[in-house]
Design a protein around this motif. Structure first.
Motif, PDB file in Angstrom:
ATOM      1  N   GLN A 372       0.683  -1.320   0.036  1.00 26.21           N
ATOM      2  CA  GLN A 372       0.051  -0.037   0.123  1.00 26.21           C
ATOM      3  C   GLN A 372       0.919   1.093   0.068  1.00 26.21           C
ATOM      4  OE1 GLN A 372      -3.147  -0.023  -0.288  1.00 26.21           O
ATOM      5  NE2 GLN A 372      -3.376  -2.246  -0.113  1.00 26.21           N
ATOM      6  N   ARG A 373       1.981   1.060  -0.289  1.00 25.32           N
ATOM      7  CA  ARG A 373       3.033   2.141  -0.179  1.00 25.32           C
ATOM      8  C   ARG A 373       2.662   3.478  -1.077  1.00 25.32           C
ATOM      9  NH1 ARG A 373       4.664  -1.736  -3.348  1.00 25.32           N
ATOM     10  NH2 ARG A 373       5.692  -1.438  -5.300  1.00 25.32           N
ATOM     11  N   ALA A 374       1.972   3.269  -2.143  1.00 21.48           N
ATOM     12  CA  ALA A 374       1.591   4.432  -2.897  1.00 21.48           C
ATOM     13  C   ALA A 374       0.484   5.266  -2.069  1.00 21.48           C
ATOM     14  CB  ALA A 374       1.323   4.173  -4.455  1.00 21.48           C
ATOM     15  N   LEU A 375      -0.617   4.594  -1.789  1.00 21.17           N
ATOM     16  CA  LEU A 375      -1.581   5.093  -0.920  1.00 21.17           C
ATOM     17  C   LEU A 375      -1.165   5.706   0.137  1.00 21.17           C
ATOM     18  CD1 LEU A 375      -4.830   5.290  -0.740  1.00 21.17           C
ATOM     19  CD2 LEU A 375      -4.905   3.122   0.618  1.00 21.17           C
ATOM     20  N   LEU A 376      -0.339   5.107   1.071  1.00 26.21           N
ATOM     21  CA  LEU A 376       0.165   5.785   2.209  1.00 26.21           C
ATOM     22  C   LEU A 376       0.807   7.095   1.913  1.00 26.21           C
ATOM     23  CD1 LEU A 376       1.466   2.339   3.921  1.00 26.21           C
ATOM     24  CD2 LEU A 376      -0.559   3.554   4.501  1.00 26.21           C
ATOM     25  N   SER A 377       1.587   7.155   0.905  1.00 24.98           N
ATOM     26  CA  SER A 377       2.324   8.420   0.504  1.00 24.98           C
ATOM     27  C   SER A 377       1.169   9.639   0.373  1.00 24.98           C
ATOM     28  CB  SER A 377       3.246   8.010  -0.417  1.00 24.98           C
ATOM     29  OG  SER A 377       2.376   8.117  -1.916  1.00 24.98           O
ATOM     30  N   LEU A 378      -0.035   9.335  -0.052  1.00 23.83           N
ATOM     31  CA  LEU A 378      -0.979  10.265  -0.267  1.00 23.83           C
ATOM     32  C   LEU A 378      -1.688  10.484   1.121  1.00 23.83           C
ATOM     33  CD1 LEU A 378      -2.191   8.782  -3.727  1.00 23.83           C
ATOM     34  CD2 LEU A 378      -0.680  10.994  -3.197  1.00 23.83           C
ATOM     35  N   LEU A 379      -1.806   9.613   1.770  1.00 26.70           N
ATOM     36  CA  LEU A 379      -2.519   9.708   3.119  1.00 26.70           C
ATOM     37  C   LEU A 379      -1.967  10.193   4.373  1.00 26.70           C
ATOM     38  CD1 LEU A 379      -4.925   6.674   2.906  1.00 26.70           C
ATOM     39  CD2 LEU A 379      -5.707   8.837   2.453  1.00 26.70           C
ATOM     40  N   PHE A 380      -0.655   9.997   4.516  1.00 26.59           N
ATOM     41  CA  PHE A 380       0.398  10.288   5.571  1.00 26.59           C
ATOM     42  C   PHE A 380       1.232  11.259   5.335  1.00 26.59           C
ATOM     43  CE2 PHE A 380      -1.882   6.306   6.708  1.00 26.59           C
ATOM     44  CZ  PHE A 380      -1.931   6.295   8.095  1.00 26.59           C
ATOM     45  N   ALA A 383       6.926  12.307   6.698  1.00 25.56           N
ATOM     46  CA  ALA A 383       7.719  11.566   7.798  1.00 25.56           C
ATOM     47  C   ALA A 383       7.190  10.026   7.957  1.00 25.56           C
ATOM     48  CB  ALA A 383       7.833  12.499   9.012  1.00 25.56           C
ATOM     49  N   SER A 384       5.777  10.072   8.248  1.00 23.77           N
ATOM     50  CA  SER A 384       5.356   8.761   8.421  1.00 23.77           C
ATOM     51  C   SER A 384       5.353   7.806   7.168  1.00 23.77           C
ATOM     52  CB  SER A 384       3.989   9.057   8.730  1.00 23.77           C
ATOM     53  OG  SER A 384       3.566   9.897   9.686  1.00 23.77           O
ATOM     54  N   TRP A 385       5.051   8.324   5.873  1.00 21.09           N
ATOM     55  CA  TRP A 385       4.954   7.203   5.264  1.00 21.09           C
ATOM     56  C   TRP A 385       6.484   6.945   4.650  1.00 21.09           C
ATOM     57  CZ3 TRP A 385       7.524   8.007   0.302  1.00 21.09           C
ATOM     58  CH2 TRP A 385       7.503   9.254  -0.124  1.00 21.09           C
ATOM     59  N   ARG A 386       7.403   7.745   4.986  1.00 20.25           N
ATOM     60  CA  ARG A 386       8.842   7.202   4.609  1.00 20.25           C
ATOM     61  C   ARG A 386       9.153   6.407   5.619  1.00 20.25           C
ATOM     62  NH1 ARG A 386      12.671   9.862   1.987  1.00 20.25           N
ATOM     63  NH2 ARG A 386      12.009  11.287   0.637  1.00 20.25           N
ATOM     64  N   ILE A 391      10.367   0.635   7.058  1.00 25.36           N
ATOM     65  CA  ILE A 391       9.875  -0.338   7.872  1.00 25.36           C
ATOM     66  C   ILE A 391       9.718  -1.656   6.849  1.00 25.36           C
ATOM     67  CG2 ILE A 391       8.109  -1.632   9.033  1.00 25.36           C
ATOM     68  CD1 ILE A 391       7.690   1.367  10.300  1.00 25.36           C
ATOM     69  N   SER A 392       8.982  -1.365   5.918  1.00 29.07           N
ATOM     70  CA  SER A 392       8.390  -2.503   4.914  1.00 29.07           C
ATOM     71  C   SER A 392       9.757  -2.970   3.995  1.00 29.07           C
ATOM     72  CB  SER A 392       7.288  -2.050   4.200  1.00 29.07           C
ATOM     73  OG  SER A 392       7.692  -0.995   3.409  1.00 29.07           O
ATOM     74  N   LEU A 393      10.693  -2.188   4.022  1.00 34.76           N
ATOM     75  CA  LEU A 393      11.887  -2.840   3.340  1.00 34.76           C
ATOM     76  C   LEU A 393      13.057  -3.334   4.366  1.00 34.76           C
ATOM     77  CD1 LEU A 393      12.423   0.161   1.055  1.00 34.76           C
ATOM     78  CD2 LEU A 393      11.818  -2.131   0.284  1.00 34.76           C
ATOM     79  N   GLY A 394      12.583  -3.234   5.628  1.00 33.21           N
ATOM     80  CA  GLY A 394      13.356  -3.767   6.636  1.00 33.21           C
ATOM     81  C   GLY A 394      14.786  -3.103   6.764  1.00 33.21           C
TER      82      GLY A 394
END
Length: 726
Positions: A372-380, A383-386, A391-394
């Motif tokens: 959901q990274r693309a969506l998250l970049s639009l909603l958060f 700093a948050s989505w980054r 996190i999701s890349l470890g």
DNA sequence: CGGATCGAC
DNA sequence: CTATGTCGATCCG
């Protein structure tokens, strides 16, 4: 409501609860199931002010979620696609910067306070206990957790859950003492280790492991201290006849991998040597050794995680607690495998609220977070989505914030010239090391050749603190540690100025020291600051200027950035001189000379962002910086994202934070170099420059994605596994 | 910029 | 019998 704090804590650690349950059953303890626990907590809580407040907060979170969902509805496919391109571009960058070369260990003492109390009072051992007071518990032992008694729970509720609970008052002095003993051991493996409170620490054991490879066996040999060993352990030793380190554990889960500390050696060992333990040279063995030594010294057990970065190490140490350890091998795939099905709530930094918000979007695990990274970049917020992306890349920090290992220092404590020099020296050394470790191709220096006190007339020191810290954090040091450490504890600017002025009159003194130019490293003897600056300017113009960004003198946020102070004596710089020289040599080789900076080498893509307008004359006090890769990457998607989002979605975004986190801004007649196509862009506004970068970005990305598409069909966001920059 | 919020211990 | 902490960092208006 099952969102109440305590209930939530309970469910978060449900896994641990279950495991503990097994242990406790063996000990003949009974416990409560989750449902009963929730019910009791609920009854004890309802009607209280605290509970009302919890409900209110919960409603607020629900409203936030509702808003977010409305926003989500308005997002068009096109917007999503564009976001996807931009985010994926960043993903590729992040993937490129992945660093697996470090071995970070997270050590976590098991139920620390409770364990100490149990050790010192054997009567408590087989009973459920908690440490704290009737109004708040700090921790509980494993018997008590069986009943749902947890840290951060009020004692009176705990009593309802577990009427036999013994509550022991806090005894910080004792914990500190034990903690010190543990830290003495840890320091042997990493002198710069970072304690987090009394019962946790991060260690960077990369160097230790390198050295350890060449260690003879006797340096890895330890004797079992039977006197200090618990009764249970003695029994195990006697019964087994041969030392089995698994046996000393109060938990059957130690070394879940089925090996014991001795396994590698016990075959060769005869009975007469049964009180001797030899540890291997691997990371696992070293960490087993640490845990063994901790238990020998303190009779307390610890859990540990071994991983290529701090975030992973922390999550690892949680996996096999209590008294266990876990390792993620330093391979990308191993990292992604570990991350894949991990609930986001396990990630440090994601708490109750974030968990709930993401859950509303159908995100529970880290791979879902990635999808959901693309969506998250639009909603958060940015700093948050980054951070979600990291996190999701470890990805996580691979260095420890060294300055935190000391007791927090205030300026009043660094009040002799000697101290200041040694601090400066230390910082220089660390900087050089960090740069070396990260293999930076771009060398970045900040100077203020100015003797002005840190506080100036244009606003208080602390007015600027935040901006300065931001810059520090982005550019000079890989973390914000410096700002944190040195600004911490200073109450007001007035206070600071006063302290600063006590500082052996350094900044008032006009006596000139011999000054080493940080560019050419020649000694400059001058009584005139401007002269020194002129020299440095010439030096810079000669070698580095084309790669530097000139920052306007009026940009106050730069002014108080940590600087190499002009009154540093030779010795202060000398120590880092070597390192810096090396670094510069390395820089030259890796192709960021002025010649290359406007070149077209692919690897040079981000080394130069802005070139200064040639004819502007430098002023004393000017700062010169060369952005390092990391900060430049952050410039890839500057503020405009959020601004555009805000416009498009009617969301007001915080303006100051993001804009200042960009390490450059377009000044009036700047020439900006596009980090994508590398061509110079004359521009009068950041906007127009951004537009250009945008076009470039999308062009490049589409190309890359097309190429990728030929190889693999897995380019949509509906895939199930994490896919990154293969 | 400061109060509110989040998360960790 | 009562009774839900503290801190730093970040968000957000």
């Amino acid at each position: 409501m099952d969102n109440m704090k305590n209930v939530d804590n309970g469910s978060y650690n449900g896994g641990a609860l279950l495991r503990m349950g097994l242990n406790d059953n063996k000990a003949g303890m009974q416990g409560l199931d989750k449902e009963k626990i929730n019910k009791i907590i609920m009854e004890a809580s309802k009607g209280s002010k605290f509970y009302e407040n919890e409900l209110k907060k919960d409603q607020q979170v629900n409203q936030r979620i509702e808003k977010m969902m409305q926003l989500k509805e308005k997002i068009t496919q096109q917007q999503l696609l564009k976001a996807q391109l931009q985010v994926d571009k960043l993903v590729m960058e992040l993937e490129q910067s992945r660093n697996l070369s470090c071995t970070i260990v997270h050590i976590d003492m098991d139920a620390f306070y409770a364990a100490v109390e149990m050790r010192d009072n054997p009567e408590l051992k087989e009973r459920p206990i908690a440490v704290g007071s009737m109004s708040m518990l700090s921790t509980s032992n494993y018997h008590a957790r069986r009943f749902g008694v947890r840290a951060a729970m009020p004692g009176f509720i705990a009593k309802k859950l577990c009427p036999h609970l013994t509550i022991v008052p806090l005894n910080f002095e004792k914990y500190r003492k034990v903690s010190k003993e543990v830290k003495e051991i840890l320091a042997e493996y990493d002198p710069h280790f970072m304690p987090m409170g009394l019962d946790e620490a991060y260690l960077n054991v990369t160097e230790h492991l390198e050295e350890r490879l060449n260690w003879p066996e006797d340096k890895r040999r330890y004797f079992l201290n039977t006197e200090n060993t618990t009764e249970k352990n003695k029994e195990d030793i006697n019964i087994s006849g041969t030392l089995n380190i698994d046996g000393y554990s109060s938990s059957p889960e130690l070394f879940e991998d089925g090996t014991s500390v001795m396994d590698d050696h016990s075959g060769q060992r005869d009975q007469s040597l049964k009180n001797v333990v030899v540890f291997g040279t691997s990371a696992e063995e070293a960490v087993k050794e640490i845990r063994f030594r901790i238990e020998q010294k303190t009779q307390l057990t610890a859990s540990a995680g071994i991983a290529p970065n701090t975030m992973l190490a922390k999550m690892c140490s949680d996996r096999n607690k209590p008294n266990g350890q876990c390792r993620i091998s330093p391979e990308r795939q191993a990292v992604l495998d570990f991350i894949k099905d991990l609930p986001i709530r396990k990630v440090p930094g994601i708490g109750k609220v974030t968990e709930k918000m993401l859950k509303a979007l159908g995100i529970v695990t880290c791979s879902e977070l990635y999808q959901q990274r693309a969506l998250l970049s639009l909603l958060f917020s940015e700093a948050s989505w980054r951070s979600f992306l990291d996190i999701s890349l470890g990805l996580g920090s691979t260095h420890l914030e060294k300055y935190r290992i000391f007791r927090p220092l205030t300026f009043s404590e660094i009040n002799t010239a000697e101290d200041q020099y040694s601090l400066c020296r230390e910082l220089c050394r660390e900087l050089a090391q960090d740069l070396q470790k990260e293999g930076l191709k771009v060398f970045f220096i900040l100077f203020t050749f100015k003797r002005t006190p840190l506080s100036s007339s244009r606003g208080s020191f602390f007015d600027k603190k935040r901006a300065a810290r931001q810059l520090n954090c982005n550019n000079v040091f890989p973390s914000e540690s410096v700002g944190k450490q040195h600004f911490h504890g200073v109450k007001s600017s007035a206070n600071f100025v006063e302290e600063a002025n006590k500082v052996t009159g350094l900044q008032k003194s006009n006596v000139c020291e011999i000054f080493t130019c940080p560019v050419c490293f020649e000694e400059q003897s001058s009584s005139n600051l401007e002269e020194i600056n002129r020299h440095v300017d010439e030096c810079l113009a000669g070698s580095l200027v084309k790669e530097s960004v000139e920052i306007s003198k009026n940009d106050f946020s730069r002014e108080n950035t940590f600087s190499f102070l002009s009154h540093c004596k030779n010795e202060n710089i000398d120590d880092c001189k070597e390192n810096i020289t090396d670094q510069l040599a390395g820089t030259g080789q890796s192709g960021s000379t002025s010649e290359n900076s406007s070149g077209n080498g692919k690897d040079k893509k981000f080394t130069q962002i802005v070139s200064e307008k040639p004819h502007r004359e430098k002023q004393p006090g000017d700062l010169i910086d060369i952005p390092r890769n990391a900060s430049i990457k952050q410039c890839l998607f500057p503020k405009r994202n959020s601004q555009e989002n805000a416009e498009q979605f009617g969301r007001m975004d915080h303006t100051e934070e993001t804009s200042s986190s960009c390490s450059f801004e377009a000044k009036e007649d700047s020439v900006l170099v596009c980090p994508v196509c590398n061509s110079e862009q004359k521009t009068t506004s950041l906007m127009s420059f951004n537009r250009h970068v945008d076009v470039c970005l999308n062009k490049g990305l589409i190309q890359e994605l097309t190429e990728k598409g030929n190889r693999s069909a897995k380019t949509s966001d509906t895939e199930n596994s994490i896919r990154v920059g293969e």
